[in-house]
Design an enzyme around this catalytic site. Structure first.
Site, PDB file in Angstrom:
ATOM      1  N   HIS A 130       0.881  -1.172   0.000  1.00 22.00           N
ATOM      2  CA  HIS A 130       0.000   0.000   0.000  1.00 22.00           C
ATOM      3  C   HIS A 130       0.921   1.225   0.000  1.00 22.00           C
ATOM      4  CE1 HIS A 130      -2.764   2.954   1.856  1.00 22.00           C
ATOM      5  NE2 HIS A 130      -3.755   2.186   1.450  1.00 22.00           N
ATOM      6  N   ASP A 207       3.597  -4.502   7.892  1.00 18.72           N
ATOM      7  CA  ASP A 207       2.365  -3.732   7.774  1.00 18.72           C
ATOM      8  C   ASP A 207       1.222  -4.731   7.987  1.00 18.72           C
ATOM      9  OD1 ASP A 207       0.090  -2.418   7.057  1.00 18.72           O
ATOM     10  OD2 ASP A 207       0.794  -1.758   5.088  1.00 18.72           O
ATOM     11  N   GLN A 210      -3.981  -5.182   6.979  1.00 16.05           N
ATOM     12  CA  GLN A 210      -4.967  -6.138   6.463  1.00 16.05           C
ATOM     13  C   GLN A 210      -4.909  -7.488   7.163  1.00 16.05           C
ATOM     14  OE1 GLN A 210      -7.403  -5.355   4.553  1.00 16.05           O
ATOM     15  NE2 GLN A 210      -6.710  -3.414   3.712  1.00 16.05           N
ATOM     16  N   LYS A 233     -10.043  -0.994  10.819  1.00 10.24           N
ATOM     17  CA  LYS A 233     -10.223  -2.168   9.954  1.00 10.24           C
ATOM     18  C   LYS A 233     -10.534  -3.417  10.775  1.00 10.24           C
ATOM     19  CE  LYS A 233      -6.982  -0.554   6.403  1.00 10.24           C
ATOM     20  NZ  LYS A 233      -7.785  -0.007   5.307  1.00 10.24           N
ATOM     21  N   CYS A 373      -4.748   2.475  -3.660  1.00  8.66           N
ATOM     22  CA  CYS A 373      -3.496   2.999  -3.068  1.00  8.66           C
ATOM     23  C   CYS A 373      -2.345   2.022  -3.278  1.00  8.66           C
ATOM     24  CB  CYS A 373      -3.659   3.309  -1.583  1.00  8.66           C
ATOM     25  SG  CYS A 373      -4.949   4.499  -1.247  1.00  8.66           S
TER      26      CYS A 373
END
Ligand code: 7TS
Length: 418
Positions: A130, A207, A210, A233, A373
């Protein structure tokens, strides 16, 4: 958490999904919300935690010595422990609250990258990042003279540890990758990546924006040095994010933002900073957001992240069965639903993704259209823009049927023969 929410979450049975859906005020059978990778809907217990904070506990946390402020502080610190336990951190002091995953990654880039890298060092990221895990490293490279290197995917959208090994060298100081791609749904083997990074003397940044909401993530098992994610999220509020960092690193790093509540003492021209995590939390915290995130993680814990994952895997397989055979649809990434973690990103020949999203919206189906993104990844996949359906455990087969039916008719609606 309200008793009703605890009871229903703890007894969650995918066969009786309506009970859990009823806890989400914005979820009903008229709208099919299939944009969960962008943000999730919030259960009552999270909304109540936000309102409850202002009704009962509001004062500036970490400052006042009176009872109300102490309660606000306890709320924040309780949530910090909940986050630490949720991701397997050794101690709550390794959890820093930020605004979102983007700010967490910037904190790591500015505070660690800008200060510990020099000309000729290397930063390794992947093409499936991202922009939030790409642009900060572009900045670090620009300002330090470090070289930014990419691991590309293979033609099926996969990245293996061998592919990372081929790019990392003894000059590499940082390896930073997403654990789960927001476009491909592909899960990187970040534990293996961390071993490669460490063998070469680099740190490993994950990261988890997600991954944390959908799969079990244990920073001690992965042995990553930093992990970033966003509260919104994972059924929590917007405006609160997390950066986990190993104590040794956090202690060695200078603060990112400077101001109130991050110092021990200040003189005219200098300051002695607080211990971690407060050194990295300048200014008044988003106390209600942090407490709301704690409530969201309590909710997820009651259900069980493994149950959530199993339900989402089953829904993904179902969606695959319905969408994949539709003529003129191409799904990006691996040709196997078990490798997609609820994310189905696709193109329809001859129909622009914005039209797809607009037409679906007229049927009250929410999906995301655009580059997500991740423009360099789009370019590598040979597309400019795509449509993405992303699932959460509360979605239903009926919602997927609605999506598939509409997609099946989309080209005809746009005037094509088939
Ligand atoms: N990293 C990944 C892998 C993401 O998917 C996102 C957001 C971020 C970082 C940034 O999160 P934020 O909370 O700081 O904005 N991804 C998406 C998406 O796929 N659609 O909308 C936001």
């Amino acid at each position: 958490m309200t008793d009703k929410n605890i009871e229903i979450a703890a007894g969650y049975d995918p066969a009786d999904n309506d009970k859990i859906r009823a806890l989400f005020p914005l979820i009903d059978d008229s709208t099919a919300y299939l944009d969960n990778a962008a943000t999730t809907q919030k259960p009552e217990c999270v909304i109540r935690a936000l309102a409850g904070y202002y009704e009962h506990d509001n004062a500036n946390p970490l400052r006042g010595l009176y009872k109300l402020s102490v309660r606000a502080t306890e709320g924040v610190e309780g949530a910090r422990q909940t986050v630490a336990d949720f991701i397997g951190a050794r101690e709550a002091a390794e959890i820093i609250f930020t605004r979102n995953a983007t700010e967490s990654l910037n904190l790591a880039a500015y505070s660690y990258g800008m200060n510990f890298l020099k000309e000729g060092d290397e930063i390794v990221i992947t093409i499936m990042e991202h922009h939030s895990n790409m642009l900060p490293w572009q900045q670090v490279a620009k300002h330090t003279g470090a070289v930014l290197k990419y691991v590309d995917t293979d033609e099926n959208g996969r990245i293996t540890p061998e592919m990372v090994e081929a790019v990392v060298t003894d000059k590499t100081k940082i390896v930073s990758t997403t654990q789960l791609s927001n476009v491909l749904g592909w899960e990187n083997d970040v534990k293996a990546f961390a071993q490669i990074a460490h063998r070469h003397g680099a740190i490993m940044i994950v990261d988890g924006a997600q991954s944390v909401p959908h799969i079990r993530v244990d920073v001690s098992d992965i042995d990553c040095d930093f992990l970033a994610f966003s509260g919104h999220k994972i059924y929590g509020p917007m405006g609160v994010g997390v950066l986990y960092g190993k104590r040794e690193l956090l202690e060695a790093m200078p603060p990112f933002l400077f101001g109130g509540e991050m110092i021990d003492s200040v003189t005219r021209f200098g300051a002695k900073y607080s211990e971690i995590p407060h050194k990295f939390e300048a200014g008044t915290l988003n106390a209600e957001g942090i407490i709301g995130l704690g409530a969201a993680l309590d909710f997820v814990n009651q259900i069980g992240i493994d149950k959530i994952r199993a339900r989402e895997d089953a829904l993904t397989a179902y969606a695959w069965e319905k969408i994949k055979p539709i003529p003129h649809i191409r799904i990006l990434g691996a040709d196997d639903p078990s490798l997609h973690h609820g994310i189905i990103t696709f193109t329809i020949d001859g129909v622009h993704p914005h039209d797809v999203s607009y037409i679906l919206d007229t049927k009250d189906i929410c999906v995301r259209a655009g580059h997500h993104c991740a423009q360099p990844l789009m370019k590598q996949c040979g597309v400019f823009s795509t449509t993405r359906a992303s699932l959460a455990f509360y979605n239903t087969k009926e919602e997927i049927d609605r999506l598939a039916d509409e997609l099946g008719q989309m080209r005809a609606q746009m005037g094509y023969d088939r």
